[in-house]
Scaffold this active site. Structure first.
Site, PDB file in Angstrom:
ATOM      1  N   GLU A  56       9.854 -20.347 -13.729  1.00  0.00           N
ATOM      2  CA  GLU A  56       9.880 -21.574 -14.546  1.00  0.00           C
ATOM      3  C   GLU A  56       9.975 -21.272 -16.043  1.00  0.00           C
ATOM      4  OE1 GLU A  56       6.622 -24.092 -13.426  1.00  0.00           O
ATOM      5  OE2 GLU A  56       7.494 -24.561 -11.482  1.00  0.00           O
ATOM      6  N   GLU A 106       9.609 -23.583  -4.736  1.00  0.00           N
ATOM      7  CA  GLU A 106       8.372 -24.361  -4.861  1.00  0.00           C
ATOM      8  C   GLU A 106       8.675 -25.809  -4.536  1.00  0.00           C
ATOM      9  OE1 GLU A 106       5.783 -24.058  -8.256  1.00  0.00           O
ATOM     10  OE2 GLU A 106       6.318 -21.951  -8.607  1.00  0.00           O
TER      11      GLU A 106
END
Length: 502
Positions: A172, A291
Site C-alpha cells: 500500500e 487484501e
C-alpha cells in the site's frame, strides 16, 4: 419471483488459480500471538503453534498465506525475527501502535505454514528500507548455502532453503498511513530496481507490485498506470485491496458493494491491457487481490489503541470483528466476483486468517472457533477450484446510487478439476422473497445433485461464538434436474452451494 439463465459448456471464463483462495497473517493484534502462536496453549505443538488453529486452516485448505504484512511490513526489519528468541529485540510497531516481541519470525512462520499445509507469500519492506534488505531477505530464504545470508540461516538451524516463489514489493505504498509512503513515480522506480535485483538472483520468482490501496484513493487509477509503466516487464501481478463496510442500516446497499469491486477489477484490467499495448509486450500481468474482507464492526473499539491512548501493548485485541449472518452473504458475493473475474484475478488473500477480521477466532488458553464467514470461504476453497463459467442470467434487480442494476441473485459456476462436478455458488440478496431459479445446463450431460448446502433463515445480526455455532450450513432441498435443466427455490437472504456430479 423468478430468474432464468443459461450455462453453456463452451463459454468458459478461465482456469482458476488455486491461490485465489489464499489468506493473510500480519503481525497485527492477536493474529500471531494467541492466534497461531501460543506456546502455553494445551494444543501447542513443539514450535508453540496452536494445533487447533492448524486443524481449522487445514480444513479450509488455504493454498497460500501472505506474511508478515500489511502495514506492519513497511517498518519491519526481518533480521529482528531470526536467531535465538532470547536475543531478539523488542520493537515498537508504528503501524498498529503496539510492541513486537519478534518471537515469531520467518523460521517460526515457515514451520507453521508447513504444518498448516500452505505456501508462503512473503512481503519485503519498501517503506523504511528498500532494495538491499529485499535482496538480503531473498538470499536468506532461498539460497542453499555458501553465502553470508544463506549461511546465517543455516546457523539458525535451517539447512535447506524454503524456496519461496511469491514476493510482494512493499505494501500500500500510495497510502498516507504507510511508513515510507511514496508517489507513484518514486515507488515505481524503486519497485523496478528491487525487482531487477531480485530477478538477478532468481528469474523464476513471482513478483507483486503495489496497486491502489482502494478505488477511493485520489491517485486511482493513474497510480497503476504510472507504476506499471516502470515495472510491467519486471513483475507478474499488481495488487489491489478493498474492504467492505456498512455505512447505514441498509442491507440492499451493503450487499450491492460488489458492483464497485467488479468495476475496480475491470478498470485495472483495462490499465493492464493499455500498458501491455503501450510496451508492445508479449507478457501478461495479472491481479493479486491480496487484501479483502468485511471490516467495520470493530473500528470504534480500536480507536484508543490506534491513537496511542493505550501505550504500546503487546498483541492487543485489534480489528476483532465478530461477523454476523449478513456478512456471510457479503463474503459469498465477493468470492463470486473473483470467480467470475478469474481470467485476470489469479491470487486472492482473505485478510486476515486468525482473530484479525478473520474467519477463525481463538480464546487465549481456550478454544478456536469458526466465525459465520468461515463457511462461504470453506465451500469456495474446497469446491471452487477448476474452470469458471459465464452464466447468462435474467433476474429481477434493484438500483443503488452507484449501480444501475444489481441482480437479486448473485451466481458463479465452477467445474472441478478433481471430480468433474459442476458447483453453483448462489446468494439471494432479496430481503423477503424467495426466487425460483430455472437454469439451462447445456453441454454438461446428465447430472445429479451430490451436495446441497445453504445458510439461510437467520436474523441478520446472528453471530457465532466459542460456545455456539448458531450460523452454519444445513442441507438444502427442492433442487430438480430434468433434461439438462435445473430448478431450485433460493430462499430470501441466503447463501447456497449446489454441486452437480455425473
Amino acid at each position: 419471483m423468478q430468474a432464468t439463465g443459461t450455462l453453456h459448456r463452451d463459454f468458459q471464463i478461465s482456469k482458476i488459480d488455486p491461490r485465489l483462495y489464499g489468506s493473510f497473517i500480519e503481525h497485527l493484534g492477536r493474529a500471531v500471538y494467541t492466534g497461531i502462536y501460543e506456546p502455553d496453549h494445551p494444543t501447542a505443538d513443539e514450535n508453540g503453534m496452536r494445533q487447533d488453529v492448524i486443524d481449522l486452516v487445514r480444513e479450509l485448505d488455504v493454498p497460500i498465506v501472505r506474511y508478515p504484512g500489511g502495514n506492519f511490513v513497511s517498518a519491519y526489519n526481518w533480521e529482528d525475527g531470526v536467531g535465538p528468541k532470547d536475543q531478539r529485540p523488542v520493537r515498537l510497531d508504528l503501524a498498529w501502535h503496539s510492541s513486537e516481541s519478534n518471537h515469531v519470525g520467518i523460521h517460526e512462520f515457515a514451520d507453521w505454514a508447513k504444518a498448516a499445509g500452505t505456501e508462503m507469500m512473503l512481503a519485503v519492506n519498501l517503506g523504511s528500507r528498500g532494495l538491499d534488505q529485499a535482496r538480503a531477505f531473498l538470499e536468506y530464504v532461498n539460497h542453499p548455502g555458501g553465502s553470508y545470508w544463506s549461511d546465517l540461516r543455516r546457523s539458525h538451524g535451517r539447512e535447506e532453503p524454503w524456496g519461496v516463489k511469491m514476493w510482494c514489493l512493499g505494501n500500500e505504498m500510495d497510502g498516507p498511513w504507510q511508513i515510507g509512503q511514496k508517489t507513484a513515480d518514486e515507488y515505481g522506480r524503486l519497485a523496478f530496481e528491487t525487482a531487477k535485483a531480485m530477478r538477478a538472483f532468481d528469474k523464476s520468482i513471482e513478483l507483486v507490485v503495489c496497486g491502489s490501496s482502494t478505488p477511493r484513493m485520489p491517485t486511482y487509477p493513474a497510480w497503476e498506470a504510472t507504476v506499471l509503466d516502470y515495472t510491467y516487464d519486471s513483475v507478474d501481478y499488481i495488487s489491489l485491496h478493498m474492504y467492505f463496510d456498512k455505512q447505514q442500516d441498509d442491507t440492499a446497499t451493503y450487499l450491492a458493494q460488489t458492483a464497485r469491486l467488479d468495476d475496480y477489477i475491470a478498470t485495472i484490467a483495462a490499465v493492464i491491457r493499455m500498458t501491455k499495448a503501450k510496451k508492445r509486450s508479449a507478457k501478461d500481468v495479472y491481479i493479486s487481490f491480496d487484501e479483502w474482507n468485511v471490516w467495520y464492526h470493530s473500528k470504534e473499539a480500536d480507536k484508543k489503541i490506534l491513537e496511542g491512548g493505550g501505550g504500546w501493548p503487546h498483541a492487543p485485541a485489534l480489528l476483532e470483528d465478530i461477523y454476523n449472518f449478513e456478512d456471510v452473504l457479503q463474503v459469498g458475493c465477493i468470492i463470486n466476483t473473483f470467480i467470475r473475474r478469474a481470467d485476470v484475478v489469479k491470487v486472492g488473500c482473505l485478510a486476515q486468517l486468525v482473530n484479525v477480521i478473520a474467519p477463525i477466532m481463538t480464546v487465549p488458553g481456550g478454544p478456536a472457533w469458526k466465525q459465520t464467514t468461515y463457511y462461504p470461504y470453506l465451500f469456495a476453497s474446497r469446491y471452487g477450484r477448476g474452470t469458471s463459467y459465464q452464466l447468462a442470467l435474467d433476474c429481477p434487480g434493484y438500483a443503488t446510487d452507484f449501480a444501475a442494476k444489481v441482480d437479486y441473485l448473485d451466481i458463479s459456476a465452477v467445474e472441478s478439476d478433481a471430480d468433474g462436478a459442476l458447483t453453483l455458488f448462489i446468494v439471494n440478496r432479496h430481503e423477503t422473497e424467495a426466487i425460483d431459479l430455472a437454469l439451462s445446463l447445456q453441454g454438461f450431460g446428465d447430472r445429479k445433485v451430490i451436495m446441497d448446502k445453504e445458510i439461510a433463515g437467520h436474523d441478520l445480526a446472528a453471530v457465532n461464538g466459542p460456545d455456539r455455532q448458531s450460523v452454519q450450513p444445513r442441507d438444502g432441498s427442492g433442487v430438480k434436474l430434468e433434461r439438462e435443466r435445473l430448478s431450485a427455490p433460493i430462499a430470501p437472504l441466503s447463501y447456497r452451494m449446489i454441486r452437480l456430479g455425473k
